[in-house]
Write an enzyme that holds these catalytic residues in place. Structure first.
Site, mmCIF file in Angstrom:
data_model
loop_
_atom_site.group_PDB
_atom_site.id
_atom_site.type_symbol
_atom_site.label_atom_id
_atom_site.label_comp_id
_atom_site.label_asym_id
_atom_site.label_seq_id
_atom_site.Cartn_x
_atom_site.Cartn_y
_atom_site.Cartn_z
ATOM 1 C CB ILE A 151 -0.965 -0.022 1.213
ATOM 2 C CG1 ILE A 151 -1.863 -1.260 1.130
ATOM 3 C CG2 ILE A 151 -1.802 1.251 1.276
ATOM 4 C CD1 ILE A 151 -2.699 -1.523 2.375
ATOM 5 C CB THR A 229 -5.500 3.886 5.592
ATOM 6 O OG1 THR A 229 -4.187 3.841 5.027
ATOM 7 C CG2 THR A 229 -6.236 5.108 5.127
ATOM 8 C CG ASP A 255 -10.449 3.558 7.152
ATOM 9 O OD1 ASP A 255 -11.660 3.858 7.244
ATOM 10 O OD2 ASP A 255 -10.049 2.461 6.718
ATOM 11 C CB ALA A 304 -9.030 1.985 3.675
ATOM 12 C CG PHE A 305 -11.961 -3.282 3.521
ATOM 13 C CD1 PHE A 305 -12.284 -2.541 4.633
ATOM 14 C CD2 PHE A 305 -12.917 -4.149 2.999
ATOM 15 C CE1 PHE A 305 -13.531 -2.675 5.248
ATOM 16 C CE2 PHE A 305 -14.161 -4.292 3.604
ATOM 17 C CZ PHE A 305 -14.457 -3.544 4.742
ATOM 18 C CG HIS A 349 30.627 10.093 30.562
ATOM 19 N ND1 HIS A 349 31.786 10.515 31.183
ATOM 20 C CD2 HIS A 349 29.609 10.484 31.362
ATOM 21 C CE1 HIS A 349 31.471 11.158 32.307
ATOM 22 N NE2 HIS A 349 30.156 11.145 32.434
ATOM 23 N NE ARG A 400 30.065 14.372 31.575
ATOM 24 C CZ ARG A 400 29.247 15.409 31.725
ATOM 25 N NH1 ARG A 400 29.339 16.466 30.915
ATOM 26 N NH2 ARG A 400 28.337 15.409 32.673
ATOM 27 C CD GLU A 427 25.050 13.173 35.406
ATOM 28 O OE1 GLU A 427 23.940 12.601 35.408
ATOM 29 O OE2 GLU A 427 26.047 12.733 35.991
ATOM 30 C CG HIS A 497 25.615 11.708 31.695
ATOM 31 N ND1 HIS A 497 26.767 12.450 31.535
ATOM 32 C CD2 HIS A 497 24.868 11.934 30.587
ATOM 33 C CE1 HIS A 497 26.701 13.117 30.393
ATOM 34 N NE2 HIS A 497 25.561 12.822 29.794
HETATM 35 P P1 NAD Z 1 2.850 -4.949 3.590
HETATM 36 O O1 NAD Z 1 3.171 -6.113 4.464
HETATM 37 O O2 NAD Z 1 2.926 -5.101 2.120
HETATM 38 O O3 NAD Z 1 3.785 -3.699 3.991
HETATM 39 C C1 NAD Z 1 4.067 -3.339 5.295
HETATM 40 C C2 NAD Z 1 5.407 -2.607 5.289
HETATM 41 O O4 NAD Z 1 5.643 -2.125 6.606
HETATM 42 C C3 NAD Z 1 6.582 -3.510 4.906
HETATM 43 O O5 NAD Z 1 7.378 -2.877 3.934
HETATM 44 C C4 NAD Z 1 7.351 -3.660 6.217
HETATM 45 O O6 NAD Z 1 8.757 -3.778 6.021
HETATM 46 C C5 NAD Z 1 7.025 -2.346 6.898
HETATM 47 N N1 NAD Z 1 7.266 -2.368 8.322
HETATM 48 C C6 NAD Z 1 7.302 -3.424 9.181
HETATM 49 N N2 NAD Z 1 7.630 -2.992 10.422
HETATM 50 C C7 NAD Z 1 7.803 -1.642 10.331
HETATM 51 C C8 NAD Z 1 8.170 -0.632 11.265
HETATM 52 N N3 NAD Z 1 8.432 -0.928 12.529
HETATM 53 N N4 NAD Z 1 8.283 0.637 10.820
HETATM 54 C C9 NAD Z 1 8.053 0.931 9.516
HETATM 55 N N5 NAD Z 1 7.712 0.023 8.592
HETATM 56 C C10 NAD Z 1 7.583 -1.252 8.995
HETATM 57 O O7 NAD Z 1 1.394 -4.470 4.045
HETATM 58 P P2 NAD Z 1 0.363 -3.571 3.205
HETATM 59 O O8 NAD Z 1 -0.445 -4.460 2.345
HETATM 60 O O9 NAD Z 1 1.069 -2.420 2.585
HETATM 61 O O10 NAD Z 1 -0.592 -3.077 4.396
HETATM 62 C C11 NAD Z 1 -0.105 -2.207 5.398
HETATM 63 C C12 NAD Z 1 -1.086 -2.201 6.550
HETATM 64 O O11 NAD Z 1 -2.296 -1.578 6.142
HETATM 65 C C13 NAD Z 1 -1.535 -3.600 6.993
HETATM 66 O O12 NAD Z 1 -0.646 -4.134 7.970
HETATM 67 C C14 NAD Z 1 -2.903 -3.383 7.545
HETATM 68 O O13 NAD Z 1 -2.832 -3.249 8.950
HETATM 69 C C15 NAD Z 1 -3.351 -2.063 6.929
HETATM 70 N N6 NAD Z 1 -4.541 -2.212 6.081
HETATM 71 C C16 NAD Z 1 -5.638 -1.461 6.381
HETATM 72 C C17 NAD Z 1 -6.778 -1.575 5.597
HETATM 73 C C18 NAD Z 1 -8.004 -0.738 5.888
HETATM 74 O O14 NAD Z 1 -9.096 -1.093 5.425
HETATM 75 N N7 NAD Z 1 -7.889 0.366 6.592
HETATM 76 C C19 NAD Z 1 -6.802 -2.462 4.529
HETATM 77 C C20 NAD Z 1 -5.661 -3.207 4.242
HETATM 78 C C21 NAD Z 1 -4.534 -3.077 5.023
#
Ligand code: NAD
Length: 552
Positions: A151, A229, A255, A304-305, A349, A400, A427, A497
């Protein structure tokens, strides 16, 4: 043939899932409600749920024949994965049903917000002047993405279409994407400081909980906009409301929100019927209500989905995951996040010029002594012997600590480690005692008062800080900034420190206010901690260096 229960099933789900399973000999039932301990059939072998349902350990244990949980979503944070694994239950998701769907929605929210669409649509009935409807362009603004997965990448493409500048952060960056999608990766704090609009697309994991915390919200550009989202838990909602209310942020479009099930009237009504409403749910309910009343906020109900094409893809994949599973194929199996957390390394340190003369230094900037520089190199050698690569290093604002850190990293031949300075690690401010000789002060104050000042928990110093005050800045910094890195598996080195480290150790080791006086962070030590998911000590060890002068 298996018995499948589809929960959270809408009329559209029923139609599409029935079509997808028509050719199979499975037996399936639809339940419009979310899964609950009270609506289970103990013979169920497969359950399929949407994000509105939470599959707890209790539910998994109440279904002895359960083999598969087929999530009709990308995220799977609503499943107790550890319990599923323990009971041999496979979990599958729908990895890519709607990258464009969700990215388009993020921009739907963004455009509605910057062009004040909710207000614009009310102008026919209400006296709203043109000046109240003035919005802002997207072109030329800097758009930042957190999480460059499916996404996040689509969002960057759309941002390019709007001629925006783009930045991104990912815990696991794929550098090759930068040229293809015309963006630059940045550290999270840099992205937060530099963007006009930030859109979150990372999963919800222990390490990403409140990744947008109070400190980061405060460091966003004045007037900046936050779009979420992904999952509500990634943002500290109370801190978001504060940042919006103070006028620091320009707006937010979300969302997903912590406690989002309460957006449904039925959930709220059910909660009101319960005799004991959990405090966190009550808080989330008030937060949601506040957000919904704010003029510069758009809240949508996890929508969003929701396009016909995406729902079709979700249902087809969820059904295919079930069919494939019984043929021994689990292409979309999800795994629990790695349990291997990073190590936390703490060092005080090396000797400064004022340590050498016995003066209280506090926040005064004093360089290392010659012996101190030598000690830093010994620290570095010890670090190398430990064989622990440092992923990121933190020091205080006092030179330091930085000199010690640089000496350590150079001597351990780790030249590319990012060094981050943070005032939370400073410190203790010794106020009027700064620069005074400790041993003369001991004479002046008497041993007991002197020890209380040096080691006590809440002992005031004229114009200075108590250890409690140091704790109150060090520990939030640790929880909000360092702990997420450790949970992501990163090794973090902190050079600070005597007092800032004691404050942190008090938290890590759950030391009481009374017992803190007995804790000393000695010169010449590196303490290596393994932590629990809550950030407390799981295990620790100490490495020492020889602090006798080189030519003694
Ligand atoms: P994805 O797995 O393709 O991408 C997630 C990305 O986040 C990856 O590149 C991963 O490396 C990165 N990531 C992991 N840990 C991280 C961190 N600590 N800091 C920064 N980045 C980190 O997933 P996607 O398909 O792009 O979906 C992303 C999220 O969107 C999903 O996990 C889901 O929770 C959410 N989502 C919401 C809806 C909705 O209707 N609102 C619908 C679909 C997905």
């Amino acid at each position: 043939m298996s018995l499948i229960y589809f929960y959270d099933a809408t009329e559209l789900d029923k139609e599409q899932l029935t079509n997808a399973l028509r050719e199979t000999d499975h037996h399936w039932e639809y339940v419009p409600d979310k899964i609950d301990i009270s609506n289970l059939n103990p013979d169920t072998e497969v359950i399929s749920i949407f994000v509105t349902s939470t599959v707890t350990r209790e539910i998994i244990e109440a279904l002895p024949r359960l083999r598969l949980i087929s999530c009709r979503s990308t995220g799977f944070n609503n499943i107790d994965l550890a319990a599923a694994e323990e009971h041999g239950v496979t979990v599958t998701n729908v990895p890519t049903y709607g990258d464009a769907t969700v990215a388009e929605y993020a921009f739907t929210l963004l455009l509605a917000l910057v062009r004040k669409l909710p207000l614009v649509l009310r102008t026919e009935n209400e006296q709203i002047g043109q000046s109240q409807l003035t919005g802002t362009d997207l072109q030329g603004k800097t758009f930042g993405v957190i999480g460059t997965g499916h996404i996040g990448q689509k969002s960057l493409k759309i941002a390019n279409g709007f001629s925006m500048k783009t930045l991104a952060y990912d815990a696991f960056p794929r550098l090759e994407l930068q040229d293809e999608l015309h963006f630059k990766y940045a550290e999270l704090d840099e992205l937060v400081r530099s963007c006009d609009i930030i859109s979150i697309h990372a999963p919800y994991l222990p390490s990403t909980r409140h990744i947008i915390n109070r400190e980061r919200l405060q460091s966003m550009k004045p007037g900046a906009i936050l779009i979420n989202t992904a999952r509500g838990e990634l943002v500290d909602t109370a801190a978001l409301i504060e940042a919006l209310d103070s006028g620091h942020l320009g707006g937010a479009a979300i969302d997903v929100v912590e406690g989002e099930s309460l957006l449904s009237y039925h959930e709220e009504a059910a909660l009101l019927r319960s005799s004991d409403i959990p405090a966190d749910l009550l808080r989330h309910s008030v937060e949601i209500s506040a957000l919904q009343k704010m003029p510069n906020v758009i809240v949508s109900p996890h929508n969003a989905f929701n396009t016909i094409e995406a729902v079709q893809r979700i249902n087809e994949t969820a059904a295919k995951n079930i069919i494939d599973y019984w043929y021994g194929v689990t292409a979309n199996k999800v795994s629990p996040p790695p349990k291997q957390f990073g190590k936390l390394l703490l060092a005080r340190h090396a000797e400064s010029e004022w340590n050498a003369t016995g003066q209280w230094t506090g926040i005064t900037d004093v360089h290392l002594s010659e012996k101190g520089f030598h000690e830093s190199a010994l620290f570095g050698q010890a670090l190398k012997d430990l064989g622990l690569p440092v992923d990121i290093a933190y020091c205080s604002e006092q030179i330091r600590t930085r000199e010690t850190l640089e000496g350590m990293l150079n001597a351990s031949q780790q030249f590319d480690v990012d060094i981050v300075t943070n005032s939370a690690l400073n410190e203790r401010d010794y106020g009027e005692y700064t620069g005074k000789n400790k041993w003369e002060m001991k004479e002046l104050l008497g041993e007991e008062a002197f020890n209380r000042i040096r080691r006590g928990w809440n002992e005031p110093i004229p114009g200075g800080e108590t250890l409690k005050m140091v704790y109150e800045r060090v520990v939030p910094f640790y929880k909000e900034t360092i702990l997420p890195l450790l949970l992501q598996g990163k090794n973090v080195l902190i050079v600070a420190h005597g007092n800032s480290i004691r404050a942190l150790m008090k938290y890590l080791e759950s030391i009481s206010d009374e017992d803190i006086g007995g804790l000393e962070m000695l010169f010449g030590q590196i303490i290596i901690y393994d932590v629990t998911p809550e950030g407390l000590r799981a295990d620790s060890s100490v490495t020492k260096i020889d602090t006798t002068p080189p030519n003694a």
